[in-house]
Design a protein around this motif. Structure first.
Motif, PDB file in Angstrom:
ATOM      1  N   ASP A 148      10.213  36.551 -46.356  1.00 47.80           N
ATOM      2  CA  ASP A 148      10.189  36.085 -45.102  1.00 47.80           C
ATOM      3  C   ASP A 148       8.834  35.965 -44.675  1.00 47.80           C
ATOM      4  O   ASP A 148       8.539  36.715 -43.547  1.00 47.80           O
ATOM      5  CB  ASP A 148      11.119  36.861 -44.376  1.00 47.80           C
ATOM      6  CG  ASP A 148      11.524  36.375 -42.911  1.00 47.80           C
ATOM      7  OD1 ASP A 148      11.220  35.091 -42.967  1.00 47.80           O
ATOM      8  OD2 ASP A 148      11.967  37.015 -42.216  1.00 47.80           O
ATOM      9  N   VAL A 149       7.832  35.442 -45.214  1.00 48.29           N
ATOM     10  CA  VAL A 149       6.469  35.469 -44.791  1.00 48.29           C
ATOM     11  C   VAL A 149       6.084  33.783 -45.300  1.00 48.29           C
ATOM     12  O   VAL A 149       6.629  33.207 -46.145  1.00 48.29           O
ATOM     13  CB  VAL A 149       5.479  36.189 -45.714  1.00 48.29           C
ATOM     14  CG1 VAL A 149       5.613  37.959 -45.298  1.00 48.29           C
ATOM     15  CG2 VAL A 149       5.651  36.147 -47.591  1.00 48.29           C
ATOM     16  N   LEU A 197       1.140  24.150 -44.300  1.00 48.34           N
ATOM     17  CA  LEU A 197       0.856  25.638 -44.056  1.00 48.34           C
ATOM     18  C   LEU A 197       2.034  26.242 -43.220  1.00 48.34           C
ATOM     19  O   LEU A 197       2.668  25.399 -42.457  1.00 48.34           O
ATOM     20  CB  LEU A 197      -0.460  25.789 -43.105  1.00 48.34           C
ATOM     21  CG  LEU A 197      -1.612  25.489 -44.101  1.00 48.34           C
ATOM     22  CD1 LEU A 197      -2.875  25.569 -43.271  1.00 48.34           C
ATOM     23  CD2 LEU A 197      -1.949  26.115 -45.328  1.00 48.34           C
ATOM     24  N   GLY A 198       2.444  27.494 -43.311  1.00 50.71           N
ATOM     25  CA  GLY A 198       3.487  27.948 -42.550  1.00 50.71           C
ATOM     26  C   GLY A 198       4.740  27.828 -42.949  1.00 50.71           C
ATOM     27  O   GLY A 198       5.675  28.527 -42.503  1.00 50.71           O
ATOM     28  N   THR A 199       5.058  27.181 -44.006  1.00 50.96           N
ATOM     29  CA  THR A 199       6.271  26.866 -44.599  1.00 50.96           C
ATOM     30  C   THR A 199       6.828  28.518 -45.115  1.00 50.96           C
ATOM     31  O   THR A 199       5.863  29.177 -45.988  1.00 50.96           O
ATOM     32  CB  THR A 199       6.247  26.054 -46.059  1.00 50.96           C
ATOM     33  OG1 THR A 199       5.919  24.743 -45.569  1.00 50.96           O
ATOM     34  CG2 THR A 199       7.486  25.714 -46.648  1.00 50.96           C
ATOM     35  N   PRO A 200       8.009  28.862 -45.092  1.00 58.55           N
ATOM     36  CA  PRO A 200       8.364  30.095 -45.523  1.00 58.55           C
ATOM     37  C   PRO A 200       8.503  30.326 -47.059  1.00 58.55           C
ATOM     38  O   PRO A 200       8.913  29.395 -47.663  1.00 58.55           O
ATOM     39  CB  PRO A 200       9.962  30.379 -44.969  1.00 58.55           C
ATOM     40  CG  PRO A 200       9.880  29.213 -43.904  1.00 58.55           C
ATOM     41  CD  PRO A 200       9.120  28.357 -44.300  1.00 58.55           C
ATOM     42  N   VAL A 201       7.987  31.476 -47.498  1.00 61.51           N
ATOM     43  CA  VAL A 201       7.781  31.731 -48.920  1.00 61.51           C
ATOM     44  C   VAL A 201       9.262  31.341 -49.496  1.00 61.51           C
ATOM     45  O   VAL A 201       9.566  30.944 -50.669  1.00 61.51           O
ATOM     46  CB  VAL A 201       7.306  32.933 -49.243  1.00 61.51           C
ATOM     47  CG1 VAL A 201       7.294  33.404 -50.725  1.00 61.51           C
ATOM     48  CG2 VAL A 201       5.603  32.786 -49.176  1.00 61.51           C
ATOM     49  N   SER A 202      10.380  31.900 -48.816  1.00 58.86           N
ATOM     50  CA  SER A 202      11.696  31.886 -49.245  1.00 58.86           C
ATOM     51  C   SER A 202      12.193  30.294 -49.567  1.00 58.86           C
ATOM     52  O   SER A 202      12.928  30.181 -50.613  1.00 58.86           O
ATOM     53  CB  SER A 202      12.368  32.454 -48.312  1.00 58.86           C
ATOM     54  OG  SER A 202      12.484  31.961 -47.289  1.00 58.86           O
ATOM     55  N   GLU A 213      11.563  25.331 -39.785  1.00 65.04           N
ATOM     56  CA  GLU A 213      10.524  26.151 -39.193  1.00 65.04           C
ATOM     57  C   GLU A 213       9.413  26.465 -39.966  1.00 65.04           C
ATOM     58  O   GLU A 213       9.309  26.899 -41.200  1.00 65.04           O
ATOM     59  CB  GLU A 213      11.342  27.694 -38.657  1.00 65.04           C
ATOM     60  CG  GLU A 213      10.797  28.417 -37.627  1.00 65.04           C
ATOM     61  CD  GLU A 213      11.291  29.742 -37.379  1.00 65.04           C
ATOM     62  OE1 GLU A 213      12.206  29.781 -36.470  1.00 65.04           O
ATOM     63  OE2 GLU A 213      11.141  30.744 -38.224  1.00 65.04           O
ATOM     64  N   TYR A 214       8.450  26.739 -39.171  1.00 70.53           N
ATOM     65  CA  TYR A 214       7.034  26.875 -39.591  1.00 70.53           C
ATOM     66  C   TYR A 214       6.485  27.848 -38.838  1.00 70.53           C
ATOM     67  O   TYR A 214       6.047  28.152 -37.543  1.00 70.53           O
ATOM     68  CB  TYR A 214       6.204  25.535 -39.569  1.00 70.53           C
ATOM     69  CG  TYR A 214       6.503  24.656 -40.533  1.00 70.53           C
ATOM     70  CD1 TYR A 214       5.927  24.448 -41.812  1.00 70.53           C
ATOM     71  CD2 TYR A 214       7.465  23.772 -40.222  1.00 70.53           C
ATOM     72  CE1 TYR A 214       6.553  23.478 -42.819  1.00 70.53           C
ATOM     73  CE2 TYR A 214       8.120  22.850 -41.123  1.00 70.53           C
ATOM     74  CZ  TYR A 214       7.382  22.790 -42.312  1.00 70.53           C
ATOM     75  OH  TYR A 214       7.987  21.964 -43.500  1.00 70.53           O
TER      76      TYR A 214
END
Ligand code: SF4
Ligand code: SF4
Length: 447
Positions: free
Chosen positions: A348-349, A312-317, A41-42
């Motif tokens: 979760d950003v 872009l949009g990849t979760p930092v986690s 998910e992105y």
């Protein structure tokens, strides 16, 4: 003596004042950029640049192809957003933003069976296009300043009728401790950096280009010199924070001063980051908009520090997991560098256009819990690259003396945090000044 040390010694170009925080770049400065695997998910916040948020042009359930536009600019100081993966729009809904608030975002579920190949977008040749066309193309490509500020690049490139640009200054300083994403980009893709610089110079009619690099990046400087034409000079500058601030870099390279409250344009200079220059080349030469960027994932809380090419949009986690997860003694995660980055409460950003680094620290950087009275040591004045009086500005903000804040040029502060860094009394000077600037802006808007 190492070649790197010898390289450092002959460098005299710099600005006045500034600070010398530990560089802490050893963990990643020699690590080549690796591409991260695609995830499920992105999350693409519509507000990921300075200015008006983008406006979503897709709805839940729509199929999207990697590189396709998913949001249009919400005004002139705004830009386009593209999907970093082929998949399906899951929702357009509020999600946690790195600024700590819930903000509207396009959520995309990646198609695990798609090739994730980008179809080159239609775009003109950069040769001979007008400045207006260049501005439109750069806005269409979704480009922003990739050094962290995320200011829409097309706005800077828009040349008013009665003005001209003589010099283009490209910022490869990367003066924030820990970060090495620009260093690796210059070392690994020097042709793209030079090509993007040439496109901008030609369109703006600039005779000369400069790429400023701090002396702790000898490989990057050497690689750029191998491919730079005579019109672009690679200038090695001293290692000092905040050498990468545009006014400081112009001062170091050209000894020209941007007037108080003014812009580099006022002295016929355009500045941009090396990542942005490479992104300009990617758009015109490959038809690829801004859908991914290099991110340095590092700090003592990261077991396997790396430089990663991240959609872009990849979760930092997931990025943190990819680098071995956080160590148990991690106390702070910052998006960006330690001096100007944004501390995070949750992983979760998503990675955004301006995310230059993910930094995990085992002690809180510039912890200001124990604050003491000002001892009038003047260290903050000696550190301020803008020659401001930080202690006075902080006091004026604390007592809400709005008129005096203007008199003391509070708006010239670009929040580099050098003053807070050197203060022996742990006074959160930059936080106070930031608040003072906000009060001043509000008072002006009421007027
Ligand atoms: S007053 Fe502003 S510009 Fe000056 S050192 Fe402090 S944060 Fe930086
Ligand atoms: S550095 Fe801190 S203690 Fe020294 S003058 Fe500035 S505010 Fe006061």
């Amino acid at each position: 003596m190492s070649s790197s040390a010898a390289f450092k010694e002959n460098v005299s170009r710099t600005f006045r004042h500034g600070v010398h925080p530990p560089e802490n770049k050893e963990a990643t400065e020699c690590r080549s950029i690796e591409r991260v695997p695609f995830v499920r998910e992105y999350v693409l916040p519509l507000s990921q640049h300075i200015g008006a948020p983008s406006v979503a042009t897709v709805r839940a359930g729509e199929r999207v192809l990697r590189g396709q536009q998913i949001a249009k600019p919400g005004g002139f100081v705004s830009t386009t957003l593209h999907t970093p993966v082929t998949g399906t729009v899951k929702a357009v809904e509020p999600r946690l933003h790195p600024n700590g608030k819930m903000m509207p975002a396009v959520v995309i579920e990646a198609d695990p069976f798609a090739s994730q190949k980008v179809e080159p977008a239609e775009r003109p040749s950069p040769d001979g296009i007008s400045n207006k066309q260049l501005v439109e193309e750069v806005q269409k490509a979704g480009l922003v300043g990739l050094g962290g500020a995320a200011f829409p690049s097309h706005v800077k490139l828009s040349l008013p009728k009665d003005r001209k640009i003589e010099f283009v200054v490209i910022n490869g300083c990367e003066c924030e401790p820990y970060l090495t994403c620009d260093d690796r980009l210059m070392a690994e893709r020097p042709e793209a950096v030079i090509r993007g610089t040439e496109i901008m110079m030609k369109n703006l009619g600039a005779d000369r280009g400069y790429i400023g690099i701090e002396a702790n990046k000898p490989e990057a400087a050497a690689r750029l010199r191998e491919v730079a034409p005579a019109s672009i000079e690679i200038v090695v500058v001293q290692v000092k924070y905040p050498q990468g601030a545009e006014k400081m870099l112009i001062d170091a390279i050209m000894k020209r001063e941007v007037p108080s409250g003014g812009l580099p344009l006022d002295i016929e200079v355009l500045t941009n980051n090396v990542g942005t220059a490479a992104a300009v080349a990617d758009w015109f030469d490959r038809g690829v908009p801004l859908i991914e960027r290099v991110v340095t994932v590092t700090g003592p809380g990261i077991p396997h520090p790396r430089n990663l090419m991240v959609p872009l949009g990849t979760p930092v986690s997931t990025i943190v997991e990819y680098c071995g997860g956080l160590t148990e003694n991690t106390r702070q995660v910052i998006m960006g560098g330690p001096m100007m980055g944004m501390p995070q409460k949750s992983l979760d950003v998503p990675v955004m256009k301006g995310t230059s680094g993910i930094l995990a620290l085992t002690s809180v950087f510039q912890e200001t819990a124990q604050e003491y009275p000002c001892i009038r040591c003047a260290r903050c004045l000696e550190a301020c690259p803008m020659f401001l009086n930080p202690t006075r500005l902080a006091q004026l903000a604390r007592f809400e003396k709005i008129e005096s804040l203007e008199e003391y040029h509070a708006m010239d502060c670009f929040e580099c945090a050098s003053c807070s860094y050197v203060c022996p009394s742990n006074i959160p000077l930059v936080q106070w000044i930031r608040m003072g600037k906000a009060m001043l802006r509000e008072a002006k808007s009421k007027q």
